[in-house]
Design a protein around this motif. Sequence first.
Motif, PDB file in Angstrom:
ATOM      1  N   VAL A 205     -21.915 -61.752   4.759  1.00 10.93           N
ATOM      2  CA  VAL A 205     -21.430 -61.289   3.725  1.00 10.93           C
ATOM      3  C   VAL A 205     -19.963 -60.860   3.852  1.00 10.93           C
ATOM      4  O   VAL A 205     -19.306 -60.393   2.628  1.00 10.93           O
ATOM      5  CB  VAL A 205     -22.355 -60.070   3.416  1.00 10.93           C
ATOM      6  N   LYS A 206     -19.280 -60.944   4.876  1.00 12.94           N
ATOM      7  CA  LYS A 206     -17.983 -60.739   5.041  1.00 12.94           C
ATOM      8  C   LYS A 206     -17.337 -61.921   5.947  1.00 12.94           C
ATOM      9  O   LYS A 206     -17.989 -62.051   6.830  1.00 12.94           O
ATOM     10  CB  LYS A 206     -17.537 -59.372   5.568  1.00 12.94           C
ATOM     11  N   ILE A 207     -16.156 -62.451   5.757  1.00 16.46           N
ATOM     12  CA  ILE A 207     -15.564 -63.127   6.674  1.00 16.46           C
ATOM     13  C   ILE A 207     -13.965 -62.446   6.608  1.00 16.46           C
ATOM     14  O   ILE A 207     -13.206 -62.494   5.850  1.00 16.46           O
ATOM     15  CB  ILE A 207     -15.522 -64.759   6.017  1.00 16.46           C
ATOM     16  N   LEU A 208     -13.839 -62.124   8.134  1.00 14.30           N
ATOM     17  CA  LEU A 208     -12.467 -61.397   8.472  1.00 14.30           C
ATOM     18  C   LEU A 208     -11.570 -62.640   9.328  1.00 14.30           C
ATOM     19  O   LEU A 208     -12.071 -63.037  10.110  1.00 14.30           O
ATOM     20  CB  LEU A 208     -12.716 -60.308   9.517  1.00 14.30           C
ATOM     21  N   MET A 209     -10.449 -62.749   8.796  1.00 15.36           N
ATOM     22  CA  MET A 209      -9.452 -63.558   9.530  1.00 15.36           C
ATOM     23  C   MET A 209      -9.024 -62.886  10.733  1.00 15.36           C
ATOM     24  O   MET A 209      -8.614 -61.819  10.681  1.00 15.36           O
ATOM     25  CB  MET A 209      -8.345 -64.012   8.398  1.00 15.36           C
ATOM     26  N   THR A 210      -8.991 -63.469  11.940  1.00 12.98           N
ATOM     27  CA  THR A 210      -8.308 -63.129  13.068  1.00 12.98           C
ATOM     28  C   THR A 210      -6.815 -62.838  12.788  1.00 12.98           C
ATOM     29  O   THR A 210      -6.282 -63.361  11.847  1.00 12.98           O
ATOM     30  CB  THR A 210      -8.722 -63.874  14.503  1.00 12.98           C
ATOM     31  N   SER A 211      -6.194 -62.212  13.989  1.00 13.92           N
ATOM     32  CA  SER A 211      -4.769 -62.182  13.664  1.00 13.92           C
ATOM     33  C   SER A 211      -3.878 -63.283  13.620  1.00 13.92           C
ATOM     34  O   SER A 211      -3.012 -63.300  13.174  1.00 13.92           O
ATOM     35  CB  SER A 211      -4.325 -60.938  14.762  1.00 13.92           C
ATOM     36  N   GLY A 212      -4.044 -64.438  14.529  1.00 15.77           N
ATOM     37  CA  GLY A 212      -3.535 -65.474  14.543  1.00 15.77           C
ATOM     38  C   GLY A 212      -2.596 -65.280  15.734  1.00 15.77           C
ATOM     39  O   GLY A 212      -1.435 -65.950  15.496  1.00 15.77           O
ATOM     40  N   SER A 216      -3.939 -70.351  15.113  1.00 17.03           N
ATOM     41  CA  SER A 216      -4.234 -70.431  13.744  1.00 17.03           C
ATOM     42  C   SER A 216      -5.458 -69.313  13.690  1.00 17.03           C
ATOM     43  O   SER A 216      -6.318 -69.181  14.359  1.00 17.03           O
ATOM     44  CB  SER A 216      -4.548 -71.817  13.198  1.00 17.03           C
ATOM     45  N   PRO A 217      -5.400 -68.622  12.417  1.00 18.20           N
ATOM     46  CA  PRO A 217      -6.304 -67.326  12.091  1.00 18.20           C
ATOM     47  C   PRO A 217      -7.686 -68.217  12.059  1.00 18.20           C
ATOM     48  O   PRO A 217      -7.801 -69.218  11.299  1.00 18.20           O
ATOM     49  CB  PRO A 217      -5.724 -66.623  10.975  1.00 18.20           C
ATOM     50  N   ASN A 255      -8.470 -55.222   5.361  1.00 20.12           N
ATOM     51  CA  ASN A 255      -8.530 -56.619   5.888  1.00 20.12           C
ATOM     52  C   ASN A 255      -8.746 -56.745   7.296  1.00 20.12           C
ATOM     53  O   ASN A 255      -9.026 -57.744   7.910  1.00 20.12           O
ATOM     54  CB  ASN A 255      -7.266 -57.509   5.436  1.00 20.12           C
ATOM     55  N   HIS A 256      -8.681 -55.549   7.838  1.00 18.83           N
ATOM     56  CA  HIS A 256      -9.035 -55.586   9.517  1.00 18.83           C
ATOM     57  C   HIS A 256     -10.256 -54.807   9.615  1.00 18.83           C
ATOM     58  O   HIS A 256     -10.660 -54.025   8.899  1.00 18.83           O
ATOM     59  CB  HIS A 256      -7.845 -54.382  10.044  1.00 18.83           C
ATOM     60  N   VAL A 257     -10.970 -55.227  10.841  1.00 16.89           N
ATOM     61  CA  VAL A 257     -12.154 -54.708  11.108  1.00 16.89           C
ATOM     62  C   VAL A 257     -12.136 -53.068  11.362  1.00 16.89           C
ATOM     63  O   VAL A 257     -13.277 -52.470  11.111  1.00 16.89           O
ATOM     64  CB  VAL A 257     -12.772 -55.522  12.271  1.00 16.89           C
ATOM     65  N   PHE A 258     -11.120 -52.668  11.994  1.00 17.21           N
ATOM     66  CA  PHE A 258     -11.086 -51.141  12.118  1.00 17.21           C
ATOM     67  C   PHE A 258     -11.203 -50.485  10.805  1.00 17.21           C
ATOM     68  O   PHE A 258     -12.005 -49.515  10.672  1.00 17.21           O
ATOM     69  CB  PHE A 258      -9.813 -50.771  13.045  1.00 17.21           C
ATOM     70  N   GLY A 259     -10.190 -50.594   9.823  1.00 20.30           N
ATOM     71  CA  GLY A 259     -10.582 -49.952   8.510  1.00 20.30           C
ATOM     72  C   GLY A 259     -11.376 -50.343   7.666  1.00 20.30           C
ATOM     73  O   GLY A 259     -12.259 -49.399   7.233  1.00 20.30           O
ATOM     74  N   GLY A 260     -11.618 -51.395   7.526  1.00 21.05           N
ATOM     75  CA  GLY A 260     -12.518 -52.219   6.696  1.00 21.05           C
ATOM     76  C   GLY A 260     -14.241 -52.201   6.881  1.00 21.05           C
ATOM     77  O   GLY A 260     -15.144 -52.180   6.011  1.00 21.05           O
ATOM     78  N   SER A 261     -14.388 -52.394   8.299  1.00 17.48           N
ATOM     79  CA  SER A 261     -15.988 -52.207   8.742  1.00 17.48           C
ATOM     80  C   SER A 261     -16.036 -51.033   9.412  1.00 17.48           C
ATOM     81  O   SER A 261     -17.199 -50.272   9.013  1.00 17.48           O
ATOM     82  CB  SER A 261     -16.192 -53.479   9.438  1.00 17.48           C
ATOM     83  N   HIS A 262     -15.387 -50.488  10.492  1.00 14.00           N
ATOM     84  CA  HIS A 262     -15.592 -49.555  11.236  1.00 14.00           C
ATOM     85  C   HIS A 262     -15.537 -48.149  10.330  1.00 14.00           C
ATOM     86  O   HIS A 262     -16.594 -47.480  10.343  1.00 14.00           O
ATOM     87  CB  HIS A 262     -14.707 -49.259  12.460  1.00 14.00           C
ATOM     88  N   ASN A 263     -14.647 -47.951   9.760  1.00 18.49           N
ATOM     89  CA  ASN A 263     -14.142 -46.472   8.954  1.00 18.49           C
ATOM     90  C   ASN A 263     -15.088 -46.476   7.662  1.00 18.49           C
ATOM     91  O   ASN A 263     -15.775 -45.464   7.255  1.00 18.49           O
ATOM     92  CB  ASN A 263     -12.866 -46.244   8.938  1.00 18.49           C
TER      93      ASN A 263
END
Length: 604
Positions: A205-212, A216-217, A255-263
């Motif tokens: 349900v979520k696809i997060l792009m790596t930093s690259g 490539s991300p 768009n980062h896992v820290f803010g968007g999923s963790h917090n």
Amino acid sequence: MTALSRYRPHNVLREQRADGTILLRSGDALGPVADRTGDWLHQWAEAAPERVFLAERSGPGWRELSYRTVLQKVRAVAAALLGRGLGPQTPIMILSGNGADHGILSLAGQYAGIPVVPVAEQYALIPGAHGRLRHAMELIGPKLAYTVDAGPYGEALALDVFEGVEIVSSRPGRSGATPFSDLLKGAGGVDVEAAFAAVTPESVVKILMTSGSTSSPKGVMTTQRMMCANQAMLAESLPFLRDRPPRIVDWLPWNHVFGGSHNFNMMLANGGSLYIDDGKPVKGLFGRTVENLGLISGTALFNVPVGFSMMLEAMRKDDHLRKMVLSDLDMLFYAGASLPQEVWSGFEQMAMETRGEVPLMTSSWGLTETAPATMIQQEPTERSGVVGVPMAGVTVKLVPEEDARFEVRVKGPNIMPGYFRAPEKTAEAFDDEGFFITGDAMSFVAPDDANMGMRFEGRISEDFKLTSGTWVRAGQLRLEVLACLGPLASDLVITGADRDEIGVMIFPDLAALEVAGYETAEQEGALQDPKLLAAIHRCLAERARAMSGSSSRIARAMVLAEPPSMPEGEMTAKGNLNFRKVLSRRAELLERLYAPQDPCVARI
């Protein structure tokens, strides 16, 4: 009851294999795990319907949305998305930063089983970064894209990759974009209940792009199980999350896992309240963060080290801010890099002076691929830089390297199933036992006591050899040198691969240099100021006197005039340096760093 009396002590089980590999697990069992994020939304809409879930600034105050209101809006938007024929194979791209409508759209996608793909807003707002946006669009192939304001994003939305994609905007203006308010009207004849029931723990349900930062991300497929299990792990590690609903004022991007999923999910899972901070720890925007923190007192405080450093300085000058930030705080949580010890000590002292006790000061470790939290320092410690022990339900595999370091691999319900449309990269990411290969290195704080936790030692891919054959652990060395240089450096690159000596190319904090009175002059990409180079020489020479051996001794340094460029790929959207790109793009400066004589080089 204080945070210090409510932490869960470390309880690590250690297994040693004959080949030196170590397996670490938590001795604590993982509690019940929700099936879907929508289950949390229903739970709190019933148990605490009027409690604030999401809030964003509106004029002098806040636009606050309750759990009941958010659930109603999420179900309406989910119906509108389903009515457009969207489903598991038609992801939604989100181009904008944090906001209430962004949160509702993301939850609606998760509710209906439609993957959402939040990307860094810089990819759309900075023309030079449109290549990253194009890459993401071509990889994901969305049918719908959202932006909070169609005006500033107009140039990006005119790219050919958006042809045939419905654009939705909270402020469409005259762009022709669909108003977000249209989605809030829902759609007739759509069975939202059936769609929600069809969502399973395995649903992506979520696809997060790596930093690259190294390639490539890639798109990290994030399942309901990953996000829900991770919150169960965090609640086991941090019992105070269940004692009372948490509340945060938070800027960390979704768009980062820290803010968007963790917090974000920490608030949702525990019936908490997320006040969206529209400031950032950068010049020109940090004042807004100070204003927001002065309006709402949180129970947890999340930030990156530079943000905490700026916050500490602001609180020293503002009694009201200090009381608002510290008075009700259960936890201060840093991530992204090690918190300088002087900042750590500053918060401890200020907390004691303000409230007579210190909240739990802690950090964690994880990656986008791990949802993210995998290890955590869940009991008090006196030092920064410790990432802790495995969380309940996780197995950490430590493969021995040189110098008492270990390569870290992990397995658990919070680990991704793979990268989106990249089967070969997915296969490469796991070993023959199914452990995810993180590429990170760690060492034990106390080799004979795993309960003391582990220290992060950098990325293995950053390591290199000098011509003498000596290995340089560049990741950890970079953190040490950053701490040594203090406010003079905002970031730096360690150099020396296939050379005789270690060097450092420094990205300066120009504001700090100005305050300190340095009169810098640029000479073909480098800064030339005898006073500045002398200050750097003193710092590194003092450090060198305490060093033994060539594997960590800095022999030469240069201060770069141009900040890292995101359009040129030197910096990722997360603010991380792409070291290889910096060195290749600035190859001439690298050669000057190792030249016999150059007025811009400090020889140590």
